[in-house]
Enzyme design. Structure first.
Site, PDB file in Angstrom:
ATOM      1  N   LEU A  80       6.331  -6.041   3.990  1.00 12.14           N
ATOM      2  CA  LEU A  80       5.224  -6.480   3.435  1.00 12.14           C
ATOM      3  C   LEU A  80       4.333  -5.082   3.100  1.00 12.14           C
ATOM      4  O   LEU A  80       5.023  -3.777   3.516  1.00 12.14           O
ATOM      5  CB  LEU A  80       4.363  -7.009   4.140  1.00 12.14           C
ATOM      6  CG  LEU A  80       4.807  -8.494   4.722  1.00 12.14           C
ATOM      7  CD1 LEU A  80       4.142  -9.065   5.926  1.00 12.14           C
ATOM      8  CD2 LEU A  80       4.863  -9.398   3.392  1.00 12.14           C
ATOM      9  N   CYS A  84       2.985   0.439  -2.663  1.00 14.08           N
ATOM     10  CA  CYS A  84       2.036   1.393  -1.984  1.00 14.08           C
ATOM     11  C   CYS A  84       3.075   2.344  -1.084  1.00 14.08           C
ATOM     12  O   CYS A  84       3.161   3.541  -1.150  1.00 14.08           O
ATOM     13  CB  CYS A  84       0.911   0.991  -1.443  1.00 14.08           C
ATOM     14  SG  CYS A  84      -0.058   2.364  -0.725  1.00 14.08           S
ATOM     15  N   CYS A  89       1.608   4.830  -3.737  1.00 16.34           N
ATOM     16  CA  CYS A  89       0.609   5.918  -3.247  1.00 16.34           C
ATOM     17  C   CYS A  89       1.259   6.479  -2.168  1.00 16.34           C
ATOM     18  O   CYS A  89       0.671   7.703  -1.996  1.00 16.34           O
ATOM     19  CB  CYS A  89      -0.306   4.729  -2.714  1.00 16.34           C
ATOM     20  SG  CYS A  89      -0.578   3.270  -3.321  1.00 16.34           S
ATOM     21  N   HIS A 140       6.895   0.717   6.763  1.00 19.95           N
ATOM     22  CA  HIS A 140       7.288  -0.596   6.466  1.00 19.95           C
ATOM     23  C   HIS A 140       7.324  -1.411   7.495  1.00 19.95           C
ATOM     24  O   HIS A 140       6.749  -2.516   7.348  1.00 19.95           O
ATOM     25  CB  HIS A 140       8.682  -0.493   5.905  1.00 19.95           C
ATOM     26  CG  HIS A 140       8.868  -0.154   4.429  1.00 19.95           C
ATOM     27  ND1 HIS A 140      10.263   0.527   4.196  1.00 19.95           N
ATOM     28  CD2 HIS A 140       8.202  -0.117   3.289  1.00 19.95           C
ATOM     29  CE1 HIS A 140      10.130   0.735   2.591  1.00 19.95           C
ATOM     30  NE2 HIS A 140       8.914   0.328   2.319  1.00 19.95           N
ATOM     31  N   PHE A 505     -20.358  19.998   7.297  1.00 19.56           N
ATOM     32  CA  PHE A 505     -19.821  21.285   6.841  1.00 19.56           C
ATOM     33  C   PHE A 505     -20.896  22.138   5.886  1.00 19.56           C
ATOM     34  O   PHE A 505     -21.632  21.639   5.099  1.00 19.56           O
ATOM     35  CB  PHE A 505     -18.851  20.609   5.762  1.00 19.56           C
ATOM     36  CG  PHE A 505     -18.133  21.663   4.858  1.00 19.56           C
ATOM     37  CD1 PHE A 505     -17.578  23.095   5.301  1.00 19.56           C
ATOM     38  CD2 PHE A 505     -18.039  21.803   3.587  1.00 19.56           C
ATOM     39  CE1 PHE A 505     -17.081  23.861   4.451  1.00 19.56           C
ATOM     40  CE2 PHE A 505     -17.781  22.650   2.533  1.00 19.56           C
ATOM     41  CZ  PHE A 505     -17.059  23.784   3.392  1.00 19.56           C
TER      42      PHE A 505
END
Ligand code: FAD
Ligand code: KPC
Length: 526
Positions: A80, A84, A89, A140, A505
């Site tokens: 699933l 990506c 990605c 995965h 920051f």
């Protein structure tokens, strides 16, 4: 193979071996054999069968289950999570992380501990690709484990689903009935209609992962998508001379909304400074070669002439097309001219009870939209009327920087509001090479060595209401901040409230510069 029932069985490592045996080595007896996580004792009808278990399908299944429904996800891959983690990605981020490191090494070459040879050094992109492949199995595995053991969603993997009608799906020769269907099969690269693409040496984001077996020495990218910028920046940073051939300008309004001209210039000029050749207004004509290996790309120039650029590696980044054809045939769902399935804001298609989500419904092809449209379909299937308009959103890409923008561009704001106030860095009128700001999180180091490359920052206010209406940033670490800032902007946050934010920051320019100006009854640029 039946995996239903026992918690954490398969274990994470067993899942990894099982999936890799199918995908990587192809030597598993499970090649072509369905993996069933299916409660056969449950006789309830499915509320939804979800075809495609990528981001959109997986989030749909999880949300529907959480709302008390019964979902079945089917995917032709043995895992699933979809494209990506497999080829999109996640490798993109690995490559962009590498591009950033490599860029820093080149910018700093000869300084501090940076070897001066970095200027011309070429690194192996196969090694970076293989680094990704060495970690991919666990990603995965986690998707399968989480969905089975934590989210308790039923699924059948490693076999395609075939829609018979709007209540019937065939999976591995078996017929399943369902109250609704969710289509979530995603998109693939839209190849340009030119000869020569079948030769070795032509790749896209997917085949780069699955097929590349040599170190390219000269790259031509056809297309001007985000992927062109992202992968082109990586190839170039790795030391492969790179040319981008694009019809329209990079980061042009045709493909991306709300991009400010000066943000675009900073990114595109920065790519050129780093040696990427960008040729715009072209029409690709042919990928040349001897029928076996590519030799380059022939193209029509902006002024109507013809030109050729040599390459042993041609990377296609001309956008994507949805995998909608089987559903047009089986169900007659309406699509637009590009094949994107047409849905309303509940994600329902033109066929009642059939939903479509993710890349299959067209732009934006982004994870937030894939995952959230999955949940929108689930909510509606479970009886809630829920609409989500996803057309206005914060966006990002990587060059060797993170480039993030949201809300209105300066030009759009000026068209909408009478009194626009801008806060930006570097400051207009001072040469950027003399001005080591924005020097954001992660670019302090660059700012000291190459001030003009330290980033870009601009926020846009409606001066009358004092509300934030746009923000634009090139630097590092900004995506995280902007995804929350977008919510605040949509809720109407003002410069005064932004000035009250406690910066972690020191050089986070939003709170500090807003604070410097917020005392003014009449706002002014900074
Ligand atoms: P997919 O993830 O493609 O899932 C579709 C699934 O359907 C697949 O698992 C497939 O196996 C399955 N399937 C297809 N046909 C069948 C069938 N007949 N039966 C059963 N299963 C079937 N977005 C971001 O937000 N951030 C990024 O950094 C980012 N980087 C990207 C980099 C690249 C190179 C690319 C190409 C895209 C990137 N994206 C990024 C976009 C993002 O990857 C997609 O928007 C998202 O993955 C789409 O999810 P999806 O579920 O719609 O489709
Ligand atoms: C594995 C990982 O971290 C990113 S891939 C996410 C796929 S999904 O959760 O289905 O959106």
């Amino acid at each position: 193979m039946d995996v239903y029932g026992t918690p954490l069985k398969p274990s994470l490592h067993e899942w990894t071996d099982l999936i890799e045996g199918i995908v990587e080595t192809g030597d598993s007896p499970l090649v072509g054999e369905p993996i069933y996580n299916l409660n056969r004792e449950d006789t309830r009808e499915f509320d939804a069968i979800i075809i495609g278990g990528g981001a959109a399908g997986r989030f749909c299944g999880a949300f529907l289950k959480a709302r008390g429904g019964r979902a079945l996800i089917v995917d032709k891959w043995p895992f699933l999570g979809g494209s990506c983690p497999h080829e999109a990605c996640v490798p993109h981020h690995v490559f962009s992380d590498a591009a950033r490191e490599l860029d820093l090494s080149r910018l700093m070459a000869g300084k501090l501990w940076y070897d001066k040879e970095w200027k011309d050094r070429k690194v192996s992109i196969l090694e970076v690709r293989d680094l990704f492949l060495s970690g991919r199995g666990l990603a995965h595995a986690l998707m399968n484990l989480q969905t089975k053991d934590q989210l308790n969603v039923e699924y059948i993997l490693n076999t395609p689903a075939k829609v018979i009608d709007k209540n019937t799906v065939e999976i591995a020769g078996e017929t399943f009935k369902t109250r609704s269907i969710v289509l979530a099969t995603g998109a693939r690269t839209q190849l340009p209609d030119i000869p020569g693409l079948e030769q070795k040496g032509v790749y896209d984001f997917a085949t780069l992962i699955s097929d590349l077996d040599y170190e390219p020495s000269k790259c031509v990218i056809i297309g001007g998508s985000k992927i062109a910028i992202e992968y082109g920046s990586f190839f170039n940073a790795a030391g492969i001379p790179t040319t981008i051939l694009t019809r329209s300008g990079l980061m042009s309004p045709n493909s991306l909304h709300h991009v400010d001209d000066d943000l675009r210039d900073f990114v595109v000029d920065g790519m050129k400074v780093r040696g990427i050749e960008i040729i715009q207004g072209i029409e690709p004509l042919e990928v040349t070669g001897d029928g076996k290996q590519v030799s380059g790309v022939r193209y029509r120039t902006a002024d109507g002439g013809e030109a050729f650029v040599e390459a042993d590696f041609v990377f296609i980044a001309t956008g994507e097309k949805p995998l909608s054809a089987p559903f047009v045939d089986a169900l007659g769902v309406e699509v637009d001219g590009r094949g994107n399935i047409q849905v309303d804001w509940t994600c329902e298609t033109s066929v009642k009870g059939v939903y479509a989500v993710g890349d299959l419904i067209g732009p934006p092809l982004e994870m937030f939209k894939a995952r959230k449209t999955g949940t929108v379909a689930a909510r509606n299937i479970m009886g809630e009327h829920f609409e989500w308009d996803y057309t206005d959103f914060a966006d990002f890409l990587h060059s060797t920087y993170e480039v993030v923008w949201m809300g209105l561009s300066e030009k759009e704001a000026r068209a909408k509001y009478e009194n626009v106030v801008i806060i930006k860095m570097p400051v207009d009128g001072i040469p950027p090479e003399d001005f080591a700001l924005p020097a954001g999180d992660g670019s302090m180091f660059i700012a000291m060595a190459r001030p003009e490359l330290s980033g870009f920052f601009k926020i846009v206010f409606d001066g009358d209401s004092r509300k934030l209406v746009g923000a634009h940033y090139v630097g590092f670490g900004v995506k995280n901040a902007f995804q929350y800032l977008e919510v605040l902007m949509k809720q109407g946050i003002t410069i005064d409230e932004l000035g009250q934010v406690n910066e972690l920051f020191l050089n986070d320019l939003i709170p500090q510069l807003c604070r410097l100006r917020a005392g003014n009854a009449v706002l002014r640029d900074l």
